[in-house]
Design a protein around this motif. Structure first.
Motif, PDB file in Angstrom:
ATOM      1  N   PRO A 263      25.128 -20.011  44.914  1.00  0.00           N
ATOM      2  CA  PRO A 263      24.172 -20.268  43.839  1.00  0.00           C
ATOM      3  C   PRO A 263      23.630 -21.700  43.881  1.00  0.00           C
ATOM      4  CG  PRO A 263      26.115 -19.138  42.982  1.00  0.00           C
ATOM      5  CD  PRO A 263      26.434 -19.531  44.383  1.00  0.00           C
ATOM      6  N   HIS A 264      22.298 -21.825  43.740  1.00  0.00           N
ATOM      7  CA  HIS A 264      21.663 -23.133  43.732  1.00  0.00           C
ATOM      8  C   HIS A 264      20.747 -23.324  42.531  1.00  0.00           C
ATOM      9  CE1 HIS A 264      23.193 -24.661  47.530  1.00  0.00           C
ATOM     10  NE2 HIS A 264      22.956 -23.478  48.067  1.00  0.00           N
ATOM     11  N   ILE A 265      20.786 -22.385  41.577  1.00  0.00           N
ATOM     12  CA  ILE A 265      20.115 -22.601  40.297  1.00  0.00           C
ATOM     13  C   ILE A 265      21.113 -22.202  39.204  1.00  0.00           C
ATOM     14  CG2 ILE A 265      17.777 -22.223  41.206  1.00  0.00           C
ATOM     15  CD1 ILE A 265      17.815 -19.447  39.952  1.00  0.00           C
ATOM     16  N   MET A 266      20.910 -22.724  38.007  1.00  0.00           N
ATOM     17  CA  MET A 266      21.874 -22.495  36.927  1.00  0.00           C
ATOM     18  C   MET A 266      22.062 -21.014  36.632  1.00  0.00           C
ATOM     19  SD  MET A 266      21.259 -25.477  34.061  1.00  0.00           S
ATOM     20  CE  MET A 266      19.650 -24.812  33.599  1.00  0.00           C
ATOM     21  N   GLU A 267      20.966 -20.280  36.587  1.00  0.00           N
ATOM     22  CA  GLU A 267      21.056 -18.859  36.247  1.00  0.00           C
ATOM     23  C   GLU A 267      21.904 -18.095  37.255  1.00  0.00           C
ATOM     24  OE1 GLU A 267      17.667 -20.676  34.214  1.00  0.00           O
ATOM     25  OE2 GLU A 267      18.322 -20.690  36.312  1.00  0.00           O
ATOM     26  N   ALA A 268      21.785 -18.430  38.526  1.00  0.00           N
ATOM     27  CA  ALA A 268      22.586 -17.765  39.558  1.00  0.00           C
ATOM     28  C   ALA A 268      24.070 -18.075  39.378  1.00  0.00           C
ATOM     29  CB  ALA A 268      22.110 -18.201  40.942  1.00  0.00           C
ATOM     30  N   GLU A 269      24.378 -19.331  39.079  1.00  0.00           N
ATOM     31  CA  GLU A 269      25.776 -19.726  38.877  1.00  0.00           C
ATOM     32  C   GLU A 269      26.383 -19.015  37.679  1.00  0.00           C
ATOM     33  OE1 GLU A 269      29.361 -22.043  39.501  1.00  0.00           O
ATOM     34  OE2 GLU A 269      27.673 -21.461  40.772  1.00  0.00           O
ATOM     35  N   ILE A 270      25.646 -18.935  36.583  1.00  0.00           N
ATOM     36  CA  ILE A 270      26.182 -18.301  35.377  1.00  0.00           C
ATOM     37  C   ILE A 270      26.337 -16.794  35.565  1.00  0.00           C
ATOM     38  CG2 ILE A 270      25.826 -17.905  32.915  1.00  0.00           C
ATOM     39  CD1 ILE A 270      26.572 -20.790  33.743  1.00  0.00           C
ATOM     40  N   ILE A 271      25.385 -16.164  36.244  1.00  0.00           N
ATOM     41  CA  ILE A 271      25.521 -14.719  36.519  1.00  0.00           C
ATOM     42  C   ILE A 271      26.759 -14.455  37.354  1.00  0.00           C
ATOM     43  CG2 ILE A 271      24.499 -12.779  37.795  1.00  0.00           C
ATOM     44  CD1 ILE A 271      21.767 -13.737  36.784  1.00  0.00           C
ATOM     45  N   MET A 273      29.484 -16.247  37.378  1.00  0.00           N
ATOM     46  CA  MET A 273      30.638 -16.429  36.495  1.00  0.00           C
ATOM     47  C   MET A 273      30.817 -15.237  35.549  1.00  0.00           C
ATOM     48  SD  MET A 273      30.345 -20.442  35.416  1.00  0.00           S
ATOM     49  CE  MET A 273      30.731 -21.769  36.574  1.00  0.00           C
ATOM     50  N   ILE A 274      29.718 -14.755  34.979  1.00  0.00           N
ATOM     51  CA  ILE A 274      29.793 -13.608  34.073  1.00  0.00           C
ATOM     52  C   ILE A 274      30.295 -12.369  34.812  1.00  0.00           C
ATOM     53  CG2 ILE A 274      28.415 -12.016  32.666  1.00  0.00           C
ATOM     54  CD1 ILE A 274      26.600 -14.362  31.958  1.00  0.00           C
ATOM     55  N   ASP A 275      29.839 -12.174  36.023  1.00  0.00           N
ATOM     56  CA  ASP A 275      30.267 -11.034  36.841  1.00  0.00           C
ATOM     57  C   ASP A 275      31.778 -11.080  37.043  1.00  0.00           C
ATOM     58  OD1 ASP A 275      30.055  -8.756  38.383  1.00  0.00           O
ATOM     59  OD2 ASP A 275      29.397  -9.813  40.177  1.00  0.00           O
TER      60      ASP A 275
END
Length: 318
Positions: A263-271, A273-275
């Motif tokens: 992940p290189h954008i915040m949304e990708a990192e949070i998704i 983590m949520i997964d």
């Protein structure tokens, strides 16, 4: 009939159960046996039918209800059934597979209604069109398939339930961190496991397809997005397309876990983590539901081979 959840180690029991999976294997001596998973609405348990004959292989297949006599034992710390006797139901004995399947916490109709509401919340036109296009293609499978063969949400409608739970988490997280792009979060989550409908064979006797084994759902969903973009006449080089593809390609977080990019954008990192959060919670809850208060679960391989304790204050959950 003894329910699987209520069995203690050493219990001899009998009853009717659904064969969730059945795979013919060979012993070192070259003899056939059937590696099986049995299921009722309270849980699952594995066991091997040794010295399997040809008629056993034909009769005892995934999706069939069987009468079983057996003993619950532990093998390498994991529950299993042994000394198995099986036969098919007779006359008016229970034989409807639907009566033995784990009930999803939410019905498929409720999940579908929620997903449709979430799609309306995707304000970005490109992401909205891509999500609608792919959902139209795989709608039926999405609301039937499990999210995995074994580890988490491995039940009918599990894929949709896992996805919806992730969206619910995302809704709350974006309230706390409003800088996150909610539309990208919703689009990424709705599509992140969509290609499980290609990777897996279905909700009964779930196995990996050839494409699932050789390509995997992460690459498969990227291909589906590329197809959708071409069919919808969207510029494949548009930043919004690239951002959505990045979120999908990176949702496993680590290269060694199958993501071709981290992940290189915040949304990708949070998704990502949520997964992980939702998958881990489901594995823990499934294991804890199989033991009583004051007991430890068997070790869970996918959670670093740890086991978990069910506190006594959890008695009210029974």
């Amino acid at each position: 009939m003894s329910q699987l959840k209520d069995l203690a180690v050493g219990d001899r029991f009998e009853g009717f159960y659904l064969i969730k999976s059945a795979e013919v294997r060979k012993t070192r001596a070259g003899k056939d046996y059937i590696a099986m998973t049995f299921q009722d609405r309270t849980g699952t348990i594995s066991g091997n039918l040794w010295d399997a004959q040809a008629h056993n292989v034909e009769e005892f297949i995934a999706g069939k209800v069987v009468y079983m006599r057996a003993v619950k034992e532990l093998y390498n710390g994991m529950p299993q059934v042994n000394q198995i006797f099986l036969r098919l139901p007779e006359n008016t004995e229970p034989n409807n597979p639907a009566d033995f399947k784990e009930k999803p916490p939410v019905s498929a109709d409720e999940l579908r209604e929620y997903v449709q509401k979430v799609i309306f919340k995707i304000e970005n036109g490109i992401w909205n069109r891509i999500v609608r296009h792919i959902f139209k293609k795989y709608d039926k499978e999405f609301f039937q398939f499990p999210a995995a063969k074994v580890n988490h949400h491995a039940f009918e409608t599990g894929l949709a339930f896992h996805t919806v739970t992730m969206v619910q988490l995302a809704e709350r997280i974006t309230e706390v961190y409003p800088r996150l792009n909610a539309s990208l979060m919703y689009a990424g989550i709705l599509l992140h496991d969509m290609a499980k409908t290609i990777e897996l064979s279905g909700p009964v006797n779930t196995s990996y397809t050839l494409a699932g084994n050789l390509i995997g759902h992460i690459v498969l969903i990227d291909e589906e997005v590329s197809k959708a973009v071409a069919e919808l006449g969207i510029d494949e080089n548009d930043e919004d397309v690239i951002l959505l593809r990045h979120v999908l390609l990176s949702h496993h977080g680590q290269l060694e876990y199958g993501s071709p990019v981290r992940p290189h954008i915040m949304e990708a990192e949070i998704i990502h983590m949520i997964d992980n959060l939702d998958a881990s919670m489901m594995m823990m809850m499934t294991a804890l539901n199989q033991v009583g208060p004051g007991e430890m679960t068997p070790r869970i391989f996918a959670l670093d081979n740890r086991n978990f304790y069910r506190p006594n204050f959890d008695k009210k959950k029974d």
